[in-house]
Design an enzyme around this catalytic site. Structure first.
Site, short mmCIF file in Angstrom:
data_model
loop_
_atom_site.label_atom_id
_atom_site.label_comp_id
_atom_site.label_asym_id
_atom_site.label_seq_id
_atom_site.Cartn_x
_atom_site.Cartn_y
_atom_site.Cartn_z
N LYS A 117 0.81 -1.22 0.00
CA LYS A 117 0.00 0.00 0.00
C LYS A 117 0.85 1.27 0.00
O LYS A 117 2.06 1.23 0.23
CB LYS A 117 -0.97 -0.02 1.19
CG LYS A 117 -2.13 -0.99 0.96
CD LYS A 117 -3.19 -0.89 2.04
CE LYS A 117 -4.38 -1.79 1.71
NZ LYS A 117 -5.42 -1.75 2.76
N ARG A 176 -3.22 -9.92 5.21
CA ARG A 176 -3.74 -10.00 3.84
C ARG A 176 -2.65 -9.49 2.90
O ARG A 176 -2.29 -8.31 2.95
CB ARG A 176 -5.02 -9.16 3.71
CG ARG A 176 -5.65 -9.14 2.32
CD ARG A 176 -6.89 -8.25 2.34
NE ARG A 176 -7.55 -8.19 1.04
CZ ARG A 176 -7.22 -7.32 0.08
NH1 ARG A 176 -6.25 -6.44 0.30
NH2 ARG A 176 -7.86 -7.33 -1.08
#
Length: 286
Positions: free
Chosen positions: A232, A266
């Protein structure tokens, strides 16, 4: 601040007295960190858009995730990156349902549907999905919690909101996650089917994302936790690196999750993160 939990001190039960979280036909024991592998079947995902949006390529990638050690696969048909364009329900269903069906037919692994729409979630459950991963934590689509309860599915409830202006970042996130858990319980979802996610990259500035990562254990309110920081922008911004050069940064966040007692991470890169989890757990078990 970061609180390191010796693995022997991480509580082994939730409020129901169970020793694990149930997703599909699998019980995930507490006191360990499990790997959720990401399978985006979208043309515009921030990380791998277009790579797996054909069913046959998606199933091949699912096989790779399974072989590398994924414990669960999270399938999404709508990118939720900043500035994303919403996908019509019918198109999102078309992208995800057949892939879910094919993965469940071929592999004995729980599958999560990453969606914010109850119609998409319902089609995914019909296709064999075991879990609903809702980026709005049951706060946007009022039908989502009821559907999850009626179908006896597990859920991952992520923290999200419309604004990144907080009274107190950590305590506000804690209270908003607690509200999502309350919505799940009020709908009749069992505690051993609820997972919470502090929502890295959603309604948070770079500084706020870093603060969340520095306070991961603060979000332990009695439910298993999932961290989704893989590749991210919080990593890209900190290291000034593009998406495909963020593995090392992701591994750091994964180790932080293990140290904080998180039950799931995740991630895109399953093999490398699986190894990082194992090494961290070996140290904590010493």
């Amino acid at each position: 601040m970061i609180v390191i939990k010796n693995i022997k001190d991480i509580k082994g039960t939730t409020g129901t007295g169970t020793t694990g979280t149930i997703i599909g036909n699998k019980t995930f024991p507490h006191g360990r960190t499990h790997i959720m592998g990401i399978l985006n079947v979208t043309p515009d995902s921030f990380s791998d858009g277009g790579r797996f949006n054909a069913p046959e390529r998606a199933v091949r990638h699912a096989e790779k995730l399974v072989l590398e050690g994924a414990d669960i696969i999270d399938i999404g048909g709508e990118s939720t990156r900043p500035g994303y364009s919403p996908v019509p329900e019918a198109e999102e269903i078309e992208r995800t349902a057949d892939v879910i069906r094919a993965v469940k037919e071929r592999f004995d692994i729980p599958v999560s549907i990453d969606t914010q729409k109850s119609a998409v979630a319902e089609a995914a459950l019909d296709a064999g999905a075991d879990m609903i991963n809702d980026i709005w934590g049951f706060k946007k689509d009022a039908s989502m919690a009821r559907l999850c309860a009626e179908r006896n599915a597990a859920c991952c409830l992520m923290h999200n909101r419309e604004s990144d202006v907080y009274n107190d970042l950590i305590s506000d996130i804690v209270s908003e996650l607690a509200k999502s858990a309350e919505l799940a319980r009020a709908a009749g979802i069992a505690e051993n089917k609820i997972v919470l996610d502090p929502g890295i990259g959603f309604a948070k500035t770079q500084e706020q994302n870093l603060k969340v990562l520095n306070n991961l254990s603060a979000f332990d309110i009695g439910y298993p936790l999932l961290l989704g920081a893989s590749r991210k922008s919080v990593i890209g911004n900190a290291l000034s690196l593009p998406v495909y050069e963020r593995l090392e940064g992701t591994l750091v966040t994964t180790v932080l999750a293990v140290l904080g007692g998180y039950m799931f991470v995740r991630v895109h890169d399953v093999r490398e993160n699986k190894r990082a989890v194992k090494m961290a757990e070996e140290i904590l078990n010493a």
